[in-house]
Design a protein around this motif. Structure first.
Motif, PDB file in Angstrom:
ATOM      1  N   HIS A 111       4.245   2.856  -3.045  1.00  0.00           N
ATOM      2  CA  HIS A 111       3.294   3.071  -4.128  1.00  0.00           C
ATOM      3  C   HIS A 111       3.921   3.924  -5.295  1.00  0.00           C
TER       4      HIS A 111
ATOM      5  N   ASP B 213       0.862   8.328   3.203  1.00  0.00           N
ATOM      6  CA  ASP B 213      -0.528   8.238   3.103  1.00  0.00           C
ATOM      7  C   ASP B 213      -1.328   7.515   4.169  1.00  0.00           C
TER       8      ASP B 213
ATOM      9  N   HIS C 219       6.034   5.077   1.723  1.00  0.00           N
ATOM     10  CA  HIS C 219       5.520   3.818   1.362  1.00  0.00           C
ATOM     11  C   HIS C 219       5.908   3.618  -0.068  1.00  0.00           C
TER      12      HIS C 219
ATOM     13  N   HIS D 147      -2.199   1.385   5.123  1.00  0.00           N
ATOM     14  CA  HIS D 147      -2.296   1.862   3.621  1.00  0.00           C
ATOM     15  C   HIS D 147      -1.546   0.974   2.896  1.00  0.00           C
TER      16      HIS D 147
HETATM   17 ZN   LIG Z   1      -0.190   5.187  -1.520  1.00  0.00          ZN
END
Ligand SMILES: [Zn+2]
Length: 210
Positions: A62, A152, A60, A135
């Motif tokens: 982030h 996550d 992901h 998430h």
């Molecule tokens: Zn994350």
């Protein structure tokens, strides 16, 4: 787990993200998952196994999972893959939440987008992409050879935070129940942060999932 499969774990950066290096010891082909920080350490580990890295897989978008991408991309001439709905996070520092930590980060766009059922290969080892959103909108997991990389979404005794923009708690719970907990109970869970666990352990003891 297949004993020959190479899986190395590096805990990187201020958020202790788990970066994984997955490789086939015979063909020496491999990929990297979530290069959060410290490209040098990642490169060193691939060299220890003489691995040729052709892709970088992002569970992901982030910031703590992507900061070393550009350096590695240059070094390996590798292609970067991310879940479709997280693709914008590679290029947009608001979307990847790095502006929140005070150090804006943005990089190149993805070379390819991952969708449920896609296959990621390390030589003769194939891993299947599972959509595990919640998430983040485009979070993915990778499953194969007795292991699942969950980013996550799922941790030892915990689940991903859903208090950031783009997160959704119900979506995350549904993804964990329908995509992850249905895997064989001895499947090893390699999470985005913290120690590894198993599907059976989380199904039975994770307080967020009962
Ligand atoms: Zn994350």
């Amino acid at each position: 787990m297949d004993n020959n499969l190479i899986i190395e774990i590096l805990e990187l950066g201020p958020f202790f993200v788990n970066c994984y290096i997955v490789g086939d010891p015979e063909s020496k082909q491999g990929f990297i998952i979530d290069p959060g920080f410290d490209a040098e350490r990642i490169i060193e580990m691939t060299e220890r196994h003489s691995l040729a890295i052709d892709s970088i897989i992002i569970t992901h978008g982030h910031a703590d999972h992507i900061v070393a991408i550009d350096e590695l991309k240059k070094h390996f001439k590798a292609r970067v893959f991310i879940g479709e709905k997280d693709a914008i996070m590679l290029t947009d520092s608001e979307a990847n939440l790095s502006t929140m930590s005070g150090e804006s980060f943005s990089g190149d766009p993805a070379d390819g987008l991952l969708r449920e059922g896609d296959i990621v290969k390390a030589g003769r080892y194939e891993f299947k992409v599972l959509d595990t959103p919640g998430h983040s909108p485009g979070s993915i997991s990778l499953y194969g050879h007795g292991v699942v990389f969950t980013g996550d979404a799922l941790f030892l005794g915990s689940i991903g935070r859903t208090d950031f923009p783009g997160c959704d708690h119900e979506t995350l719970l549904e993804a964990i129940h329908t995509k992850l907990l249905v895997l064989p109970e001895d499947t090893i869970v390699y999470a985005g942060h913290g120690p590894d666990t198993t599907i059976g352990q989380e199904r039975d003891y994770n307080p967020f999932l009962s």
